[in-house]
Write an enzyme that holds these catalytic residues in place. Structure first.
Site, PDB file in Angstrom:
ATOM      1  N   SER A 878       0.667  -1.092   0.064  1.00  0.00           N
ATOM      2  CA  SER A 878      -0.024  -0.103   0.121  1.00  0.00           C
ATOM      3  C   SER A 878       0.664   1.298  -0.043  1.00  0.00           C
ATOM      4  O   SER A 878       0.276   2.263  -0.007  1.00  0.00           O
ATOM      5  CB  SER A 878      -1.064  -0.152   1.125  1.00  0.00           C
ATOM      6  OG  SER A 878      -0.254   0.289   2.501  1.00  0.00           O
ATOM      7  N   LYS A 921      -6.376   3.698   8.683  1.00  0.00           N
ATOM      8  CA  LYS A 921      -5.298   4.873   8.202  1.00  0.00           C
ATOM      9  C   LYS A 921      -5.884   6.291   8.385  1.00  0.00           C
ATOM     10  O   LYS A 921      -5.315   7.045   8.627  1.00  0.00           O
ATOM     11  CB  LYS A 921      -5.162   4.516   6.775  1.00  0.00           C
ATOM     12  CG  LYS A 921      -4.413   3.416   6.757  1.00  0.00           C
ATOM     13  CD  LYS A 921      -4.223   2.996   5.080  1.00  0.00           C
ATOM     14  CE  LYS A 921      -3.165   1.439   5.048  1.00  0.00           C
ATOM     15  NZ  LYS A 921      -3.262   1.114   3.686  1.00  0.00           N
TER      16      LYS A 921
END
Ligand code: ADP
Length: 979
Positions: A878, A921
């Site tokens: 990611s 996140k």
């Protein structure tokens, strides 16, 4: 065979045909047979038996002897017999005369049923016809001599005779003694017995006192033939003739042979039939005692001795067959019935033998077995297990204590017997209660609680939770375990927890084989033993960290345990019998999904827990962690306890007041002085909101709250220490004052309130200096080439910086462009996936640069890429966009805004792919003060689903960032950079 003998045989046959018990038949026939035997010289008693015309002094049968003993009439009876003298036979032609012995050829006759009266027998006969009864009584009263009555057996039973069962009465009933309606010559056997009435007892009617019946004790005196009916009566008057048995020749071979056969048969019957034997012995004994010699007249059936013998033999043979058959039947039944009993007997014997030989185990083994058996009582053990247990019980009972197997078997039985076979706790499918319990223990987590409630609702409809495996996935300390515990409570199930993290040995789950030293069953069997129900909630921690070693594959063992299609017959190596685990509700916890073995994951229902942001943590701390920690260290009481404590305190105060009210109490008890020290002072301890906030901000930044919990507990412990210190100081101070004082007993603890507050400023006093001094690594402007990335690890979301720098390559010819392929050195403990994505990032960045006509930078420089916090391993795709952006920013010398953070996987063609952990996140980004977040378009849904408070305050994500450096790749295009 004569008519007479036929008569008796018929009579006897009819007895057995009437299903009289053999015992009764023997009772009837045996004395007569034995007398025959004596008569024929079998008895050892008198060698010269069988002389013709012997005069019987007294006859002995079981009945007579018993009767005599009972009535005590023996002497009278014998004297009566002596007085009457012997019965001299009348002529065989039946010519009638009253002989010298006083034989009356005319007498009253009565019919008998079932059993004839034998000569020399005493028999009780009951007459229930009042008329005849009265007649008999008057006869016995008026006559100076003994009254004689002829008794004749009926050929066929009258219909009115008592039915079977009622007939049990051994006394022959003469209810139908009234013969007036019948022809006695036809109905009666013509050979009968003349009997002396030894005693006649009238029976009166309780109503009118009239005689209704008579009971007679009759002694058979001789065999007679019914000659003529003189008066049909009632009572019946007949003419009779005395019958003398024929002489017999003891030397006659035929007679002797039959005799021997008879004796043999009797002996044989005695062998097989114990009751016959007893009876025979008894009769024989009583005969011997009296030294009696018996007339063959005792047998009615025939006049010829040989005939008598033959008949007797025939009866005996029949009896023998019956006895044999009876023995066979009883043997068969006994064999069946007494198998257990015999086993028990043998076992007992074996035990005592062993004890004798000194090879017996201590008495303890019995007790142990007993204990095991008690444990199993009431449990419904499955067949297979039952068999195993039984076998082991048997084995154990015979093992010597010293043997190695003893201990092994004992342990095994201990486990087998303590399994909760078919013991289930009842599920409480109560949604309301479930909500209450979940809310009580956990703040927030609304969607997870809803999932659990859905899960319970399905359970309500289906009636069971079978085949369900829940898996909570999330960073540590987010409440996975404690939610599992709450579910168990909500369902009313037992709770058991074990961890499979770092588990390499299959035996931990499936147990060892029993042959190993120190063998133990696996975790799940241990669990069942501990919780004692077959349907607990089992929480399996850290399924993502299950290992794999050379002792097999624990994850496949776990699969066997969890798989609903297999676990109804889970086989533990140690237990070795199938255990039904299908009713266990399994809840697994994991930090990440990727390492959970696929087949296992397939069967689970995954529920994600994402971690908490500042606000949630504040609430959790204030509502749950702080109160709990306060209770833990004793600064506060639990709600329920607090109430009762208040009452106790009140009562104590009242007692003291009342004591104070009595001022002239002379003797101050020593306990009273010690009392104040026992009483706790009132404590007001508090951790202020500001303190909690900075605790979360500067000390505990992880996704979960475990660290926060630890810090709070630390604070509370320090608070507790302070309280006790203050308390001690004060009580010492006051107690010294007390002694100084003039004796006024002032309770030091009474008015005292110790107040303690933890605020932001004093926080470091309790938990030390802050761990984090800033939210960000970089304050102010980021250098070009450095980008804020968003990562998601097992610990939750975090902000991660990617730094890229370049050093110009030394070129041999500075005018010529470098042709060497660009080199990227990557550092910061990156995993393989991350290294690969750094290569992709370089490629994509180069292409983007080429597209902008700014080629050459990457070739002309040595490139370095680093992720700070190099000690922490990182991996995952990611960071693709972050790396690409870092390289481009570096090459274009354009810095990235400080409050911009990004995440996304990049493909070789520059496509941006979805990533996981959007919530974590986002939380991490907000914590780091990022205002603009860039997510892959494919993750838009995840972002939209975030709670409102997490979305609020962020910049419009589609809009270009404030910097010149446009990052249009964000949502709709999927392409990294637009020119
Ligand atoms: P995990 O199993 O996820 O590692 P735990 O279940 O052990 O975490 O939780 C750690 C501690 O945090 C427990 O004491 C738990 O009560 C507390 N906790 C976690 N989440 C919450 C919450 N939402 N509300 C209240 N307490 C919580």
């Amino acid at each position: 065979m004569s008519r007479i003998s036929l008569g008796l045989v018929k009579a006897l046959r009819s007895q057995s045909l009437q299903a009289r018990s053999t015992w009764q038949l023997r009772q009837d026939a045996l004395p007569a047979l034995l007398q025959t035997r004596r008569f024929f010289g079998w008895s050892s008693n008198s060698g010269d038996d069988g002389k013709k015309g012997d005069v019987p002094e007294s006859t002995g049968t079981s009945e007579s002897s018993t009767d005599e003993r009972q009535s005590g009439r023996k002497s009278k009876r014998t004297s009566a017999a002596a007085q009457e003298g012997a019965i001299v036979p009348v002529k065989q032609d039946g010519h009638l005369r009253k002989d010298s012995s006083g034989f009356e050829p005319v007498c009253m006759a009565l019919p008998l049923f079932g059993r004839p009266l034998f000569p020399w027998h005493n028999q009780l006969i009951q007459i229930t016809s009042p008329k005849i009864a009265k007649e008999i009584l008057s006869l016995t009263e008026n006559s100076k001599k003994m009254t004689h009555i002829g008794f004749f057996l009926r050929k066929s039973m009258p219909n009115e005779l008592p039915k079977e069962g009622e007939e049990e009465d051994l006394l022959p009933s003469a209810k139908l003694e009234d013969m007036s309606g019948e022809d006695p010559m036809e109905v009666l056997h013509n050979v009968g017995t003349i009997g002396r009435v030894a005693q006649a007892v009238p029976v009166w009617s309780p109503k009118d006192g009239e005689v209704v019946a008579v009971q007679m004790l009759v002694q058979g005196a001789g065999v007679v033939r019914l000659e003529k009916v003189l008066n049909k009566g009632p009572p019946l008057q007949v003419q009779i003739a005395q019958i003398t048995p024929e002489e017999w020749d003891g030397k006659d071979e035929m007679v002797r042979a039959t005799m021997n056969e008879t004796i043999l048969t009797v002996q044989e019957i005695m062998k097989v039939s114990s009751s016959f034997r007893e009876h025979a012995q008894y009769v024989n004994q009583s005969l011997q005692q009296r030294n009696a010699r018996v007339q063959p007249d005792a047998v009615l059936d025939a006049t010829n001795p040989l005939d008598k013998l033959r008949l007797a033999l025939e009866l005996l043979k029949k009896e023998l067959e019956v006895a044999k058959l009876q023995q066979k039947i009883s043997n068969q039944i006994e064999e069946k019935m007494s198998k257990n009993q015999r086993e028990f007997m043998l076992r007992e014997q074996l035990k005592s033998i062993k004890k004798e030989l000194g090879i017996d185990k201590d008495d303890g083994s019995e007790t142990i077995l007993q204990k095991f058996k008690e444990r199993l009582e009431g449990k419904e053990v499955p067949k297979e297990a039952k068999e195993a247990i039984d076998t082991e019980f048997e084995k154990f009972a015979n093992l010597a204590k010293e043997s190695q197997e003893y201990q092994m078997t004992r342990n095994y039985l201990d486990w087998l017997s303590s399994m909760p076979w078919s013991v289930y706790s009842k599920d409480t499918f109560d949604l309301k209660k479930a909500r209450e319990i979940l809310d009580r223990d956990h703040y927030g987590l609304a969607d997870i609680k809803d999932r659990i409630r859905e899960f319970i609702a399905v359970g309500v409809l289906r009636g069971s939770m079978q085949g369900k495996i829940l898996c909570f996935v999330g960073p540590p300390g987010v409440g996975k375990t404690s939610i599992g515990k709450s579910i168990a409570e909500a369902l009313g199930r037992e709770f058991y927890r074990f961890s499979v993290g770092g588990l390499y040995d299959v035996a931990e789950i499936k147990g060892h084989r029993r042959t190993y030293v120190g063998a133990m069953p696996g975790k799940i069997i241990q669990c069942l033993k501990k919780v004692q129900t077959s349907n607990p909630l089992v929480l399996i921690d850290e399924v993502d960290k299950i290992g794999r070693g050379h002792h097999g594959d624990p994850s496949s063992a776990l699969l066997e345990l969890l798989d609903p299609s297999q676990n109804s017959a889970f086989m533990d190596h140690y237990l070795d019998v199938a255990v039904d685990c299908s009713n266990i509700l399994f809840v697994c916890t994991a930090n990440v999904l990727d390492t959970i073995p696929g087949p296992l994951l397939d069967r689970m229902e995954v529920i994600r827990l994402t971690g908490y942001d500042l606000q949630e943590k504040m609430k959790i701390a204030e509502q749950y962690l702080v109160p709990n920690a306060m209770v833990e260290v004793g600064l506060k009481q639990k709600k329920a306890e607090a109430q009762s404590e208040v009452q106790v305190q009140k009562v104590a105060e009242e007692v003291e007041k009342s004591e104070d009210a009595k001022p002239q109490e002379p003797e101050p008890e020593p306990e009273v002085k010690a009392e104040p020290k026992q009483l706790k002072p009132e404590v007001k301890a508090e951790i202020e909101t500001g303190a909690i906030e900075s605790l979360i901000r500067w000390y505990c930044r992880e996704a979960g709250v475990r660290n926060l919990q630890k810090h709070i507990e630390r604070i509370c412990r320090k608070l507790a220490t302070k309280v006790v210190e203050k308390w001690e100081d004060k009580s010492q101070g006051t107690s010294s004052k007390d002694t100084d004082a003039t004796g006024d007993a002032i309770d030091p603890s009474k008015s005292e309130v110790i107040e303690l507050r933890v605020d932001e400023a004093s926080l470091s006093e309790y938990v030390g200096k802050p761990v984090f001094t800033s939210d960000r690594l970089y304050e102010g402007q980021l250098p070009s080439g450095t980008v804020t990335g968003l990562a998601w690890t097992a610990m939750g979301g975090s902000v991660l910086y990617i730094e890229a720098t370049a050093l110009a390559r030394r070129r041999s010819d500075p005018d010529k462009p470098a042709t060497a392929p660009p080199m990227l050195a990557v550092t910061g403990q990156l995993g393989n996936v991350m290294k690969e994505s750094s290569q992709i990032a370089l490629l994509v960045a180069r292409r983007q640069l080429q597209a902008r006509g700014k080629d050459g930078f990457f070739e002309e420089h040595e490139l370095f890429l680093h992720c700070p916090e190099g000690a922490t391993p990182k991996d995952g795709p990611s960071a693709g966009v972050t790396m690409t952006t870092a390289l481009l920013s570096l090459a274009m010398k354009k810095p990235i805004p400080t409050d911009l953070a990004m995440t996304g996987e990049v493909s070789l063609n520059g496509k941006v792919l979805a990533v996981g952990g959007i919530k974590e996140k986002t939380i991490a980004a907000r914590r780091a003060g990022c205002k603009t977040l860039i997510f892959p378009e494919a993750n838009r849904r995840d972002f939209d689903e975030l709670p409102k408070y997490l979305q609020d305050g962020l910049n419009d994500l589609v809009a270009p960032s404030p910097s010149e450096f446009h990052l249009h790749f964000a949502f709709d295009r999927g392409l990294l950079i637009e020119g």
